[in-house]
Design a protein around this motif. Structure first.
Motif, PDB file in Angstrom:
ATOM      1  N   LEU A  67      11.684  31.223 -40.294  1.00  0.00           N
ATOM      2  CA  LEU A  67      11.517  32.617 -39.879  1.00  0.00           C
ATOM      3  C   LEU A  67      10.600  33.396 -40.804  1.00  0.00           C
ATOM      4  CD1 LEU A  67      15.155  33.423 -38.722  1.00  0.00           C
ATOM      5  CD2 LEU A  67      13.094  33.485 -37.299  1.00  0.00           C
ATOM      6  N   THR A  68      10.422  32.937 -42.020  1.00  0.00           N
ATOM      7  CA  THR A  68       9.473  33.631 -42.894  1.00  0.00           C
ATOM      8  C   THR A  68       8.045  33.447 -42.401  1.00  0.00           C
ATOM      9  OG1 THR A  68       9.177  31.732 -44.393  1.00  0.00           O
ATOM     10  CG2 THR A  68      10.946  33.268 -44.915  1.00  0.00           C
ATOM     11  N   ARG A  70       7.389  32.395 -38.955  1.00  0.00           N
ATOM     12  CA  ARG A  70       7.358  32.885 -37.567  1.00  0.00           C
ATOM     13  C   ARG A  70       8.592  33.768 -37.342  1.00  0.00           C
ATOM     14  NH1 ARG A  70       5.738  27.671 -33.931  1.00  0.00           N
ATOM     15  NH2 ARG A  70       7.848  27.081 -34.498  1.00  0.00           N
ATOM     16  N   PRO A  71       8.524  35.041 -37.749  1.00  0.00           N
ATOM     17  CA  PRO A  71       9.694  35.926 -37.726  1.00  0.00           C
ATOM     18  C   PRO A  71      10.324  36.129 -36.347  1.00  0.00           C
ATOM     19  CG  PRO A  71       7.924  36.873 -39.039  1.00  0.00           C
ATOM     20  CD  PRO A  71       7.348  35.704 -38.324  1.00  0.00           C
ATOM     21  N   GLU A  72       9.541  35.977 -35.287  1.00  0.00           N
ATOM     22  CA  GLU A  72      10.062  36.250 -33.942  1.00  0.00           C
ATOM     23  C   GLU A  72      10.422  34.983 -33.174  1.00  0.00           C
ATOM     24  OE1 GLU A  72      10.756  39.296 -33.161  1.00  0.00           O
ATOM     25  OE2 GLU A  72       9.905  39.919 -35.086  1.00  0.00           O
ATOM     26  N   ASP A  73      10.440  33.859 -33.832  1.00  0.00           N
ATOM     27  CA  ASP A  73      10.751  32.607 -33.139  1.00  0.00           C
ATOM     28  C   ASP A  73      12.193  32.650 -32.617  1.00  0.00           C
ATOM     29  OD1 ASP A  73      11.856  29.714 -33.076  1.00  0.00           O
ATOM     30  OD2 ASP A  73       9.693  29.448 -33.121  1.00  0.00           O
ATOM     31  N   PRO A  74      12.403  32.601 -31.289  1.00  0.00           N
ATOM     32  CA  PRO A  74      13.762  32.743 -30.738  1.00  0.00           C
ATOM     33  C   PRO A  74      14.700  31.609 -31.134  1.00  0.00           C
ATOM     34  CG  PRO A  74      12.189  32.126 -29.019  1.00  0.00           C
ATOM     35  CD  PRO A  74      11.387  32.449 -30.236  1.00  0.00           C
ATOM     36  N   LYS A  77      15.803  32.181 -34.712  1.00  0.00           N
ATOM     37  CA  LYS A  77      16.730  33.318 -34.778  1.00  0.00           C
ATOM     38  C   LYS A  77      18.121  32.917 -34.302  1.00  0.00           C
ATOM     39  CE  LYS A  77      13.861  37.466 -34.355  1.00  0.00           C
ATOM     40  NZ  LYS A  77      13.545  38.627 -33.484  1.00  0.00           N
ATOM     41  N   GLU A  78      18.174  32.268 -33.148  1.00  0.00           N
ATOM     42  CA  GLU A  78      19.464  31.844 -32.601  1.00  0.00           C
ATOM     43  C   GLU A  78      20.155  30.857 -33.524  1.00  0.00           C
ATOM     44  OE1 GLU A  78      18.711  30.290 -28.748  1.00  0.00           O
ATOM     45  OE2 GLU A  78      17.955  32.195 -27.926  1.00  0.00           O
ATOM     46  N   GLN A 237       6.766  34.279 -47.814  1.00  0.00           N
ATOM     47  CA  GLN A 237       6.472  35.004 -46.584  1.00  0.00           C
ATOM     48  C   GLN A 237       5.158  35.762 -46.694  1.00  0.00           C
ATOM     49  OE1 GLN A 237       9.591  37.701 -45.446  1.00  0.00           O
ATOM     50  NE2 GLN A 237       8.975  37.695 -43.315  1.00  0.00           N
TER      51      GLN A 237
END
Length: 336
Positions: A67-68, A70-74, A77-78, A237
């Motif tokens: 996530l650092t 690709r912060p919006e990777d679903p 995140k999940e 990041q």
């Protein structure tokens, strides 16, 4: 006429030398490929493998690193949310087990459970209170805590050494002199407060005061490791890979069993070298030799044997020297 020939020769040499000296299999187009994207995919894949194997702390760490980049990777995140929930549940179970052990008079086993809870959820206030004072948090404070939003779980540490050895070293530690205990507790509490606020550098400063008096203090040592790791991730990041490497090295100072630190130290170096190497190629293709040399020299300073960086630096410097000589001769002839 001679002056005109010199100018034409200079222009011909500039174009031909730069064209003929192009770097094999490396083009500005390839330099636009982001190595971070590849790294994010690898981290996400590894996180899923670790989660499936039940290695939740390690899986959480991999999701966070993904996530650092690709912060919006679903999927990342999940995955992080799913693992966080499991870690919180595990921490609460250890805390409850610690209370049962303490009620039965088994202080050593109780302490092991409290520390295990903090390994999974560093901000667990009741477990932290029991480790530091041996007394539970008052009921009214617990109610107030439950009314507040749950804090974001911080990264559990990597430990490959047997848990029993770590906890036993704390339990068997010699009792120290008491005069400064209250002040040490102040430093520790302030460090924890700063850590919860995300002020990791300031937290490290306070924890260093605790460790200077009590080198084996488990809370200060654990959160010094975590603070350093968080700083490393922040640098990572921002693509400050050498700074990230240094913070990961500090993390190892507090937790020598952090295998992830070793892994990401290596990754930080690899990304730094690949990005600046390709940036040099892009500058080279645009005939910006000085900038290309500067990028490659940054790579060579870290790894003199990386790909053909030494050869290309020498080649670019040789071209630059010849062009400078021709420019100088042209200027001198123009003044005659």
């Amino acid at each position: 006429m001679r002056h005109l020939k010199k100018i034409l020769f200079f222009l011909f040499l500039s174009s031909s030398v730069l064209g003929c000296a192009s770097i094999p299999k490396e083009t500005p187009e390839s330099a636009t490929q982001a190595p971070e994207e590849r790294f994010a995919r690898e981290s996400l894949s590894k996180a899923k493998e670790l989660e499936a194997a039940g290695q939740l702390p390690e899986a959480w760490r991999q999701y966070k690193i993904a996530l650092t980049v690709r912060p919006e990777d679903p999927a990342a995140k999940e995955g992080r949310e799913r693992v966080e929930k499991a870690l919180r549940k595990g921490a609460e179970e250890h805390y409850r087990a610690g209370l049962r052990m303490q009620k039965e008079g088994n202080q050593a086993q109780a302490l092991r459970h409290y520390l295990a809870a903090l390994r999974l959820w560093p901000d667990h206030p009741e477990a932290l209170q029991m480790v530091m004072t041996g007394k539970p948090v008052p009921a009214e404070k617990q109610a107030a805590r439950k009314a507040l939003p749950q804090p974001e779980i911080k990264e559990p540490p990597e430990r490959t050494a047997p848990e029993e050895e770590v906890f036993a070293s704390y339990i068997d530690a010699p009792v120290r002199e008491e005069p400064a205990v209250d002040q040490i507790a102040v430093y520790r509490d302030l460090g924890m407060e700063l850590y919860r606020k995300g002020r990791y550098q300031d937290a490290l400063f306070e924890f260093s005061k605790v460790l200077s008096a009590i080198p084996d203090d488990p809370v200060a040592k654990e959160h010094s490791y975590r603070s350093s790791f968080e700083l490393a991730v922040e640098c990572f990041q921002r693509k400050e890979y050498l700074a990230a490497k240094e913070h990961f090295l500090v993390s190892l100072k507090y937790n020598s069993n952090c295998q992830q630190c070793h892994f990401y130290i290596k990754k930080s170096e690899e990304l730094f070298k690949e990005i600046h190497y390709k940036q040099g190629i892009e500058y080279y293709g645009k005939e910006r030799l000085a900038e290309a040399i500067a990028e490659w020299e940054r790579v060579r300073a870290l790894d003199p044997h990386y790909k053909r960086v030494d050869y290309y630096i020498k080649k670019a410097k040789d071209i630059q020297r010849k062009l400078d000589e021709l420019k100088k001769e042209s200027i001198e002839e123009g003044q005659e």
